[in-house]
Design a protein around this motif. Structure first.
Motif, PDB file in Angstrom:
ATOM      1  N   GLY A 500      29.745  -5.771 -39.162  1.00 29.97           N
ATOM      2  CA  GLY A 500      28.110  -5.612 -39.524  1.00 29.97           C
ATOM      3  C   GLY A 500      27.364  -6.200 -40.352  1.00 29.97           C
ATOM      4  O   GLY A 500      26.404  -6.426 -40.160  1.00 29.97           O
ATOM      5  N   ARG A 501      27.990  -6.341 -41.586  1.00 28.53           N
ATOM      6  CA  ARG A 501      27.543  -7.137 -42.467  1.00 28.53           C
ATOM      7  C   ARG A 501      26.762  -8.655 -42.493  1.00 28.53           C
ATOM      8  O   ARG A 501      26.026  -8.848 -42.730  1.00 28.53           O
ATOM      9  N   ALA A 502      27.738  -9.263 -41.411  1.00 31.72           N
ATOM     10  CA  ALA A 502      27.790 -10.304 -41.152  1.00 31.72           C
ATOM     11  C   ALA A 502      26.512 -10.357 -41.057  1.00 31.72           C
ATOM     12  O   ALA A 502      25.637 -11.526 -40.238  1.00 31.72           O
ATOM     13  N   ALA A 503      26.074  -9.478 -39.250  1.00 29.42           N
ATOM     14  CA  ALA A 503      25.223  -9.822 -38.314  1.00 29.42           C
ATOM     15  C   ALA A 503      24.306  -9.866 -39.222  1.00 29.42           C
ATOM     16  O   ALA A 503      22.909 -10.772 -38.704  1.00 29.42           O
ATOM     17  N   GLU A 504      24.621  -8.738 -40.706  1.00 28.93           N
ATOM     18  CA  GLU A 504      22.705  -8.571 -41.438  1.00 28.93           C
ATOM     19  C   GLU A 504      22.326  -9.221 -41.778  1.00 28.93           C
ATOM     20  O   GLU A 504      21.824 -10.490 -42.513  1.00 28.93           O
ATOM     21  N   LEU A 505      24.091 -10.910 -42.203  1.00 25.99           N
ATOM     22  CA  LEU A 505      23.580 -12.053 -42.818  1.00 25.99           C
ATOM     23  C   LEU A 505      23.440 -13.465 -42.122  1.00 25.99           C
ATOM     24  O   LEU A 505      22.970 -14.474 -42.641  1.00 25.99           O
ATOM     25  N   GLY A 506      22.917 -12.895 -40.794  1.00 31.63           N
ATOM     26  CA  GLY A 506      22.801 -13.914 -39.612  1.00 31.63           C
ATOM     27  C   GLY A 506      24.330 -14.492 -38.988  1.00 31.63           C
ATOM     28  O   GLY A 506      24.196 -15.944 -38.588  1.00 31.63           O
ATOM     29  N   ALA A 507      25.014 -14.337 -39.420  1.00 31.45           N
ATOM     30  CA  ALA A 507      26.375 -14.383 -38.715  1.00 31.45           C
ATOM     31  C   ALA A 507      27.597 -13.235 -37.451  1.00 31.45           C
ATOM     32  O   ALA A 507      27.947 -12.764 -38.148  1.00 31.45           O
ATOM     33  N   VAL A 508      27.256 -13.582 -36.214  1.00 30.84           N
ATOM     34  CA  VAL A 508      27.515 -12.893 -35.189  1.00 30.84           C
ATOM     35  C   VAL A 508      28.704 -13.032 -34.614  1.00 30.84           C
ATOM     36  O   VAL A 508      29.225 -14.248 -34.313  1.00 30.84           O
ATOM     37  N   ILE A 509      30.111 -12.583 -35.277  1.00 30.02           N
ATOM     38  CA  ILE A 509      31.146 -12.787 -35.144  1.00 30.02           C
ATOM     39  C   ILE A 509      31.922 -11.692 -34.097  1.00 30.02           C
ATOM     40  O   ILE A 509      31.865 -10.866 -34.112  1.00 30.02           O
ATOM     41  N   ARG A 510      32.465 -12.274 -33.236  1.00 28.32           N
ATOM     42  CA  ARG A 510      33.699 -11.513 -31.853  1.00 28.32           C
ATOM     43  C   ARG A 510      33.844 -10.541 -32.350  1.00 28.32           C
ATOM     44  O   ARG A 510      34.972 -10.206 -31.908  1.00 28.32           O
ATOM     45  N   GLY A 511      34.999 -10.712 -33.218  1.00 26.97           N
ATOM     46  CA  GLY A 511      35.706  -9.647 -33.206  1.00 26.97           C
ATOM     47  C   GLY A 511      37.127 -10.049 -34.623  1.00 26.97           C
ATOM     48  O   GLY A 511      37.118 -10.575 -35.066  1.00 26.97           O
ATOM     49  N   GLY A 512      37.931  -8.535 -34.569  1.00 26.58           N
ATOM     50  CA  GLY A 512      38.435  -9.010 -35.269  1.00 26.58           C
ATOM     51  C   GLY A 512      39.922  -9.644 -35.550  1.00 26.58           C
ATOM     52  O   GLY A 512      40.753 -11.021 -35.937  1.00 26.58           O
ATOM     53  N   ASP A 513      39.852 -10.660 -33.582  1.00 23.46           N
ATOM     54  CA  ASP A 513      40.910 -11.580 -33.226  1.00 23.46           C
ATOM     55  C   ASP A 513      39.867 -12.513 -33.898  1.00 23.46           C
ATOM     56  O   ASP A 513      41.057 -13.770 -34.143  1.00 23.46           O
ATOM     57  N   VAL A 514      38.303 -12.544 -33.896  1.00 19.74           N
ATOM     58  CA  VAL A 514      38.228 -13.386 -34.071  1.00 19.74           C
ATOM     59  C   VAL A 514      37.787 -14.612 -35.719  1.00 19.74           C
ATOM     60  O   VAL A 514      38.890 -14.817 -36.655  1.00 19.74           O
ATOM     61  N   ILE A 515      38.119 -12.642 -36.220  1.00 20.75           N
ATOM     62  CA  ILE A 515      38.949 -13.016 -38.475  1.00 20.75           C
ATOM     63  C   ILE A 515      40.118 -13.807 -38.385  1.00 20.75           C
ATOM     64  O   ILE A 515      40.179 -14.147 -39.361  1.00 20.75           O
ATOM     65  N   GLU A 516      41.174 -13.277 -37.596  1.00 21.27           N
ATOM     66  CA  GLU A 516      42.008 -13.618 -38.099  1.00 21.27           C
ATOM     67  C   GLU A 516      42.637 -14.796 -37.428  1.00 21.27           C
ATOM     68  O   GLU A 516      42.653 -15.471 -38.292  1.00 21.27           O
ATOM     69  N   THR A 517      41.702 -15.765 -36.504  1.00 24.29           N
ATOM     70  CA  THR A 517      42.308 -17.045 -36.092  1.00 24.29           C
ATOM     71  C   THR A 517      41.366 -17.812 -37.296  1.00 24.29           C
ATOM     72  O   THR A 517      41.729 -18.200 -37.344  1.00 24.29           O
ATOM     73  N   MET A 518      39.854 -17.415 -37.606  1.00 28.10           N
ATOM     74  CA  MET A 518      39.329 -18.182 -38.539  1.00 28.10           C
ATOM     75  C   MET A 518      40.143 -18.371 -39.730  1.00 28.10           C
ATOM     76  O   MET A 518      40.424 -18.820 -40.448  1.00 28.10           O
ATOM     77  N   GLN A 519      41.249 -17.196 -40.116  1.00 27.66           N
ATOM     78  CA  GLN A 519      41.970 -17.720 -41.413  1.00 27.66           C
ATOM     79  C   GLN A 519      43.411 -18.969 -41.422  1.00 27.66           C
ATOM     80  O   GLN A 519      43.644 -19.207 -42.210  1.00 27.66           O
ATOM     81  N   ARG A 520      43.811 -18.570 -39.948  1.00 25.09           N
ATOM     82  CA  ARG A 520      43.984 -19.852 -39.694  1.00 25.09           C
ATOM     83  C   ARG A 520      43.787 -21.081 -39.642  1.00 25.09           C
ATOM     84  O   ARG A 520      44.149 -22.564 -39.287  1.00 25.09           O
ATOM     85  N   VAL A 521      42.495 -21.347 -39.767  1.00 19.22           N
ATOM     86  CA  VAL A 521      41.669 -23.156 -39.262  1.00 19.22           C
ATOM     87  C   VAL A 521      41.781 -23.567 -40.237  1.00 19.22           C
ATOM     88  O   VAL A 521      41.764 -23.503 -41.498  1.00 19.22           O
ATOM     89  N   ASP A 522      41.998 -25.032 -40.892  1.00 19.27           N
ATOM     90  CA  ASP A 522      41.746 -26.043 -40.873  1.00 19.27           C
ATOM     91  C   ASP A 522      41.353 -27.619 -41.161  1.00 19.27           C
ATOM     92  O   ASP A 522      40.875 -28.052 -41.752  1.00 19.27           O
ATOM     93  N   THR A 523      40.766 -26.973 -39.783  1.00 14.41           N
ATOM     94  CA  THR A 523      39.300 -28.199 -39.702  1.00 14.41           C
ATOM     95  C   THR A 523      38.328 -27.740 -39.195  1.00 14.41           C
ATOM     96  O   THR A 523      38.008 -27.200 -38.194  1.00 14.41           O
TER      97      THR A 523
END
Lengths: 847, 141
Positions: A500-523
């Motif tokens: 919800g806060r991300a959307a307010e800040l202009g970033a629409v994140i599709r869900g908890g699974d995306v948040i989790e994958t983003m933690q593994r991103v290195d590139t």
């Protein structure tokens, strides 16, 4: 030409490459203009020309590619799901039912989403399955406005809990006071913290109200029994009903623990009242614990009240977005203006927006000049000047003068509404960690009961002198203190507030699974045009080639033929060339047999000539004679400009040089992302020299250049095969395949519905700082989930031994059931309150 | 340890073990779906500023039942009709209204009210496609 948009669910995709395969197959279907396939959401969004392929043709194409399109989803609003700790059981039971593909529940929103195969199961049968597992569908609230509907739902939930709590609290106070004459010389209550705390009150009460102490013990006990029964039925009835249902289905949850705890105390007390001699004969004191029963129920209800209120606040980010859109609009129909509900605005309507009012739908200004405040998408200046031809979005506030806007969408198809819908859907998407937590919670209650019984055994074995009653109290205290739903709320509450806060800040994140994958991103791999650069190139030079007779080709002639072929292309370079020709009032002739050569250029017949506007690389591939233009090419490339070679009948006639400046804060954003530990790449179809210059200018580590659009997905796949976890940040339209292949696809400058559908993270603004914001809030949300989980686990590890009485041998103190209930009431609130902190998260920026 | 203590210990251990078995032991699921009949393809659609979902995929030649919830009071959205099917319906507010029909041929069947539209997409070969699921992934490795 009008476009038709079709969103198809795609089944059977298991990786990003599957998404690319489906995307390529659909793109080959005749009449399809553009395709986006999102692996995360399992959807394909297809844009086709009106009168183009039927959806049935697209489904056929998907099936030919080895996937399926079908199935259906339905969402159920479940009463009391928020307080159940049995999501895993519910999901498993539904998931095992015939015809059900998957079931995902969310405690935070009390919604259950079921994906099913129509024809194998009906929605009514799904309702029967839900009832069979012990849950009930909430009564629908007849309120059209979703904001009002949610607030009404919360108000009703609060109201229902409040009076139950008030009754239990009053009963608890009565029971505590009335129990004082009964506690008397009880040895069993000697270690009771509550009794110790109340000892001074007991002395005062004895002096102030001596008659109470002269009453017959039996009458006091009978009175307390009656009051407790009332509370158990009226305030705690739902709790016992839930526990009973659970038992029937071989499951146990928070309600089971509370029911077991209060049930043991109540039955012990009833026996003590009914047959006073029986407990002393067995070595137990003849005490009653009605005060504890009432106290536990009161504190459980207090905890749920606080938690429900806090959860309501967690909903507010989404409600806040919804509230941005006005509920009424003034529409001009014919010569008259009339006020209508916003949802009644139709595409093509002319909407009148007065200063101070919010714009109800996305559209184009047809009359009026004003400033608008579009701070809900914080990607640029809050105040923007608009006039005829300007596009405006719903939710923006008209600041200075009357505007007349032609509606492009209805109120439920606006960019803002799509954002709200995606944020709401995000609540259902669980990462691996959350799924594991749900499974753990599903088995927690029986384990707690086992631990409590183990405590009883230990008491009996280790402390021969103590009364068995202390063992029983330890049992009850353990089951009550371990009852809170802090563990199950840890993730959903944080995901809800974080997205919800991300959307307010202009970033629409599709869900908890995306948040989790983003933690593994290195590139992080960035596209160039429109991502690192402004994406709106302009023509800076037109250079004519030397003819055989020594004369130079007229630049206007070059621009004219190039504009003729580029007029049919949607590429940013083509748009710039066409705009330049129009600006110079050059008459642009028509083109026939137009062909777009992805990554290479365009060609077509203009008049009697074959005209091509192509890349330098393609010109060299074909060994076209560039002559002295080579020097011009090298000079401009060294200044980060892009040359387009104009060829007529296989003879190079000149160059058009275009410049696309990098975004203002690209360098700062890259520096910040580099400091966060990411390896930065740029993937571009441009020449190596141009791409490397842009990369150097912005501080990007490495460049993969001269990649044709159709091969970008394969390049991303190669990165993944090297063991990298990749996020692609690119234009949602031009780089759809790369976004589909990426582990996390971040579409930038993408306010349209199609781009939102296609990406895992959508940044409606074009500012690269949005990437930093998205990464930071995803990290913060993941951190909050971890903190919450750690707290919930530590809570259980700490309070269960305390409740079992580990301190009793040293201090002589026991955590009592009533204190345990009070502690348990606070735990979930702490978890939700910690999640709510995300609501005030602000990204750190260097600009 | 006296007899009463021994009884308490024994009973506690027995209850502990039993409840672990009762709550956590593996058992075959009730599988209420076993009695279900294949046939009517049912969908729930919400009409609120547009149909959601606005596209449903069905098997041609089998009965379809749409349950449409009109979540708005706009009089323009009161009447529902289908192209190519002789189906019309009046949609009451905040109530699921069933619409039943059989799409005999594959293709798109447009449905609409006064403000918006959606599609029922009839197809054949759904079961084969479901059984082939995963083949696409295998192909590209």
């Amino acid at each position: 030409m009008a476009e038709r948009r079709i969103v198809l669910p795609i089944n059977g995709m298991e990786c990003g490459a599957c998404a690319t395969t489906v995307q390529r197959r659909l793109a080959r279907t005749e009449g399809v203009r553009r395709v986006h396939v999102n692996f995360t959401t399992g959807e394909a969004t297809v844009l086709s020309v009106d009168g183009g392929p039927q959806a049935a043709d697209l489904v056929k194409a998907v099936r030919e590619a080895g996937y399926d399109s079908g199935g259906a989803r339905v969402t159920f609003d479940l009463a009391g799901l928020h307080h159940a700790s049995s999501i895993a059981r519910l999901e498993r039971a539904l998931g095992e039912a015939r015809g059900v593909v998957s079931a995902r529940a969310n405690q935070s929103t009390e919604l259950l989403e079921v994906e099913y195969v129509p024809g194998l199961v009906t929605t009514r049968e799904l309702e029967q399955h839900i009832a069979a597992v012990g849950f009930s569908i909430a009564e629908p609230i007849e309120e059209r406005d979703p904001v009002e509907r949610e607030l009404l739902r919360q108000a009703r939930a609060m109201q229902g809990l409040a009076w139950k709590f008030a009754l239990a609290l009053a009963a608890m106070l009565i029971a505590v006071v009335a129990s004082m004459p009964l506690a008397g010389e009880s040895t069993a209550k000697g270690g009771d913290v509550v009794v110790r705390l109340l000892t001074p009150l007991d002395a005062g009460l004895r002096g102030a109200w001596p008659q109470l102490y002269q009453l017959d013990r039996l009458w006091i006990q009978l009175g307390l029994l009656a009051v407790t029964l009332l509370v158990m039925f009226q305030s705690g009835g739902w709790l016992y009903a839930a526990a009973r249902r659970n038992f029937r289905f071989h499951t146990a949850d928070v309600n089971t623990l509370i029911a077991v705890g209060t049930g043991v105390l109540f039955l012990y007390s009833v026996v003590a009242v009914a047959v006073p001699a029986i407990w002393p004969a067995a070595g137990f004191p003849s005490d009653v614990y009605f005060d504890s029963v009432n106290g536990i129920i009161a504190f459980v209800l207090l905890g749920r009240l606080v938690e429900t209120r806090a959860n309501g606040r967690a909903v507010h980010p989404v409600l806040g977005l919804k509230a941005l859109e006005p509920t009424v609009a003034t529409v001009r129909r014919g010569s008259e203006s009339q006020e209508v509900a916003a949802y009644q605005v139709r595409v093509g309507d002319h909407v009148i927006v007065s200063p101070g009012e919010s714009i109800p739908v996305d559209g184009t200004v047809v009359a009026g000049d004003s400033d608008i405040d579009r701070s809900m998408f914080p990607d640029g200046p809050e105040s923007v000047a608009v006039g005829p031809g300007s596009r405006v979005i719903a939710g923006a506030i008209n600041l200075t003068a009357l505007l007349e806007i032609r509606a492009h969408t209805t109120s439920r198809k606006t960019a803002l509404w799509q954002t709200v819908r995606i944020v709401e859907e995000a609540q259902f998407r669980k990462g691996v960690v959350q799924k594991r937590v749900d499974r753990l919670v599903g088995v927690l209650a029986p384990i707690v009961i086992a631990v409590a019984l183990a405590a009883v055994v230990l008491w009996m074995l280790l402390d021969q002198s103590s009364s068995a009653i202390l063992a029983m109290l330890a049992f009850v205290t353990v089951v009550v203190v371990a009852a809170p739903s802090a563990v199950s709320l840890s993730g959903p509450a944080a995901v809800r507030v974080g997205t919800g806060r991300a959307a307010e800040l202009g970033a629409v994140i599709r869900g908890g699974d995306v948040i989790e994958t983003m933690q593994r991103v290195d590139t992080l791999i960035f596209g160039k045009t429109g991502t690192i650069t402004e994406g709106t190139p302009t023509v800076t030079h037109v250079v004519g080639a030397k003819r055989a007779d020594g004369t130079t080709v007229n630049p206007a002639e070059i621009l004219q033929v190039a504009a003729a072929v580029e007029a049919r292309s949607g590429h940013p370079l083509a748009t710039a060339i066409l705009a330049s020709a129009k600006e110079k009032s050059i008459d642009v002739p028509g083109v026939e047999r137009f062909v777009e050569m992805p990554g290479r250029g365009v060609r077509g017949i203009v008049g009697r000539f074959l005209v091509e506007a192509i890349s330098v690389r393609h010109a060299r591939e074909r060994s076209l004679q560039l002559g002295r233009l080579t020097k011009d090419i090298d000079r401009h490339v060294l200044q980060s400009r892009t040359p387009v070679v104009v060829v007529v009948n296989d003879v190079v006639r000149g160059l058009i040089i275009l410049s696309d400046p990098t975004k203002a804060n690209a360098k700062e954003a890259m520096a910040q992302l580099g400091q966060m530990g990411y390896t930065l790449f740029m993937l571009s179809g441009d020449s190596k020299a141009t791409a490397q210059l842009v990369a150097k200018e912005t501080g990007i580590d490495r460049v993969v250049a001269e990649v044709e659009p159709g091969n970008k997905a394969d390049e991303i796949k190669r990165f993944q095969e090297d063991g990298r976890v990749v996020a692609v940040i690119a234009d949602g339209i031009e780089d759809a395949q790369a976004l589909a292949q990426a582990d996390v696809g971040i579409a930038i400058g993408a306010g349209s519905e199609i781009a939102m559908q296609a990406s895992d993270v959508t940044l409606p603004g074009s500012d690269l700082q949005g990437v930093v914001t998205a990464v930071q809030i995803a990290r913060q949300t993941a951190r909050t989930i971890r903190t919450n989980l750690m707290f919930a686990i530590l809570y259980h590890l700490l309070v269960i031994p305390l409740a079992a009485g580990v301190l009793y041998p040293v201090t002589g103190l026991l955590l009592t059931p009533m204190i345990a209930a009070a502690v348990a009431a606070v735990a979930p609130w702490i978890v939700v309150a910690n999640a709510l902190r995300l609501g005030s998260f602000n990204p750190t920026t260097t600009t | 340890m006296n007899v009463a203590d021994a009884v308490i210990v024994t009973v506690s251990l027995a209850i502990g073990a039993w409840q672990l078995w009762y709550f956590l032991g593996r058992r075959s699921s009730a599988a209420p779906g076993e009695q279900l009949k294949a046939g009517t393809q049912e969908f729930r659609i919400t009409l609120e500023g547009g149909f959601s979902p606005d596209l449903v995929i069905v098997e041609a030649g089998r009965p379809v039942r749409l349950e449409i919830l009109r979540g708005e009071v706009d009089p323009e959205s009161e009447h529902l009709a289908f192209d190519n099917l002789k189906v019309t319906k009046t949609l009451a507010e905040f109530t699921y209204v069933p619409v039943e029909f059989i799409p005999s041929d594959p293709g798109d069947y447009r449905f609409y009210c006064g403000t918006c539209d959606g599609y029922v997409v009839a197809q054949v070969g759904g079961e084969a496609a479901r059984s082939n699921l995963g083949r696409g992934h295998q192909k590209h490795g």
